[in-house]
Design a protein around this motif. Sequence first.
Motif, short mmCIF file in Angstrom:
data_model
loop_
_atom_site.label_atom_id
_atom_site.label_comp_id
_atom_site.label_asym_id
_atom_site.label_seq_id
_atom_site.Cartn_x
_atom_site.Cartn_y
_atom_site.Cartn_z
N VAL A 31 0.83 -1.20 0.00
CA VAL A 31 0.00 0.00 0.00
C VAL A 31 0.87 1.25 0.00
O VAL A 31 0.62 2.21 -0.74
CB VAL A 31 -0.96 -0.01 1.21
CG1 VAL A 31 -1.63 1.35 1.38
CG2 VAL A 31 -2.01 -1.09 1.06
N VAL A 32 1.91 1.26 0.83
CA VAL A 32 2.81 2.41 0.90
C VAL A 32 3.49 2.66 -0.45
O VAL A 32 3.64 3.81 -0.89
CB VAL A 32 3.86 2.21 2.01
CG1 VAL A 32 4.94 3.29 1.95
CG2 VAL A 32 3.20 2.23 3.38
N LEU A 33 3.91 1.58 -1.11
CA LEU A 33 4.58 1.70 -2.41
C LEU A 33 3.59 1.82 -3.57
O LEU A 33 4.01 1.85 -4.73
CB LEU A 33 5.49 0.48 -2.64
CG LEU A 33 6.66 0.32 -1.66
CD1 LEU A 33 7.44 -0.95 -1.98
CD2 LEU A 33 7.57 1.53 -1.69
N ARG A 34 2.29 1.86 -3.25
CA ARG A 34 1.23 1.99 -4.25
C ARG A 34 1.22 0.83 -5.25
O ARG A 34 0.89 1.00 -6.43
CB ARG A 34 1.34 3.32 -4.99
CG ARG A 34 1.17 4.53 -4.07
CD ARG A 34 1.21 5.82 -4.84
NE ARG A 34 1.02 6.96 -3.94
CZ ARG A 34 1.00 8.23 -4.35
NH1 ARG A 34 1.16 8.50 -5.64
NH2 ARG A 34 0.82 9.21 -3.49
N MET A 35 1.58 -0.33 -4.77
CA MET A 35 1.51 -1.54 -5.58
C MET A 35 0.20 -2.28 -5.34
O MET A 35 -0.14 -3.19 -6.09
CB MET A 35 2.69 -2.47 -5.27
CG MET A 35 4.05 -1.87 -5.59
SD MET A 35 5.41 -2.96 -5.12
CE MET A 35 5.17 -4.34 -6.22
N GLU A 36 -0.49 -1.94 -4.29
CA GLU A 36 -1.75 -2.57 -3.94
C GLU A 36 -2.81 -1.49 -3.75
O GLU A 36 -2.63 -0.58 -2.93
CB GLU A 36 -1.60 -3.39 -2.65
CG GLU A 36 -2.86 -4.06 -2.17
CD GLU A 36 -3.23 -5.28 -3.00
OE1 GLU A 36 -4.39 -5.70 -2.93
OE2 GLU A 36 -2.36 -5.78 -3.74
N PRO A 37 -3.92 -1.54 -4.50
CA PRO A 37 -4.96 -0.51 -4.35
C PRO A 37 -5.68 -0.65 -3.01
O PRO A 37 -5.95 -1.76 -2.55
CB PRO A 37 -5.91 -0.79 -5.52
CG PRO A 37 -5.71 -2.23 -5.84
CD PRO A 37 -4.26 -2.53 -5.53
N LYS A 97 -8.93 1.42 -1.27
CA LYS A 97 -9.95 2.45 -1.15
C LYS A 97 -10.68 2.20 0.16
O LYS A 97 -11.51 1.30 0.28
CB LYS A 97 -10.91 2.40 -2.33
CG LYS A 97 -10.23 2.66 -3.67
CD LYS A 97 -11.22 2.54 -4.83
CE LYS A 97 -10.52 2.78 -6.17
NZ LYS A 97 -11.45 2.64 -7.32
N ASP A 119 -11.97 -6.09 -6.01
CA ASP A 119 -11.16 -5.11 -6.75
C ASP A 119 -10.97 -5.55 -8.20
O ASP A 119 -11.06 -4.73 -9.13
CB ASP A 119 -9.80 -4.93 -6.08
CG ASP A 119 -9.86 -3.94 -4.93
OD1 ASP A 119 -10.80 -3.11 -4.92
OD2 ASP A 119 -8.99 -4.00 -4.05
#
Length: 346
Positions: A117-123, A125, A325
């Motif tokens: 999540v931090v590296l924006r590899m996992e969405p 919301k 997702d």
Amino acid sequence: MWVEEWRPVVGMLVFDLISAVMTALVKKALEQGLDRLVLVTLRQLVATVFLAPIAYFKERSTRPKLTLEILAYLFFSAVFGAALSQYTFFYGLQYTTATFAITFINLSPVLTFLIAVVLRMEPLKVKSTAGAAKIAGTLMSLAGLLLLSLYKGVPLTHQEAASLIPATHHADGSGDRSWMLGTMALLANCLCFSFWLLLQTRLTKKYPAIYSSTALMFFISTLQGGALTVAIERRTSRWMLTSKLEIVTVLYAGIVGSGAGYLIMTWCVEKKGPVFTAAFIPIIQIMVATIDFFFLHEQIYLGSVLGSALMVLGLYLVLWGKKRDEISLVPCATNNQADEEADNKQ
């Protein structure tokens, strides 16, 4: 097709069983005096010898060209996924217990999810149903881990426990220090495993020949482990396998644990992503408990059952959130494709 949909699930269940059996073998071999670095190096060497011919013949016409960037990915994959990951786990396993070690690595799904999540590899919301399910599942898995670690409860079986005190515990406090070092090593193992999963996501896209990449990773980690072992341990006698258990452990860990196991896990990362793969780690706990009960004749306690149930429920929520997702992304992709076709017609 439903068969294609369930293949990654079956693959991860097989990987969990392989890991559970290997943990029991490694624990016994380490207790007999097998050196950790020697075990890591020989395991990787056996895995390299096993996989190299398969990779060469299966992917000789489809193997992409090796570049400096891909070699860098392979080098760090070897560091995190093979050398450091295995050494820290074996260290923690030797100074704690098999059940505790397997229980502790259930932190991997939580760490992998948070890092992704931090590296924006996992969405993620937060306000969506899928995002709430992922968060709830992660927290539930963590709660199950804490319950397993901190609450023993009443025994649910009637077998006599071999010992109520861990073998590493001593009156002079040295056992407590060893247990703490083992716990820190297991935490480092979780971090290494999470980083390896995320690296594999990038590597499989740039170098999709998973047999070749896995064989190369094991070869590099063999060199890394061998160099470190020679630098630290100068006695050649430490390299000698002196019992059938040590030989079986090295062969099983190399051929089945590393060879088949890493291939299965790498394929699952490619198909479903790192969080999906890491989310199956808690199931190893259930398999280890089964092995403990039927083969090692150890007690099963209420805390273990409750904690495992929480982890399975948390796993279901995480997977359900990921599935939601994936479903929500399909209409978006279809609409984008339709827009592109309309633009091209204009």
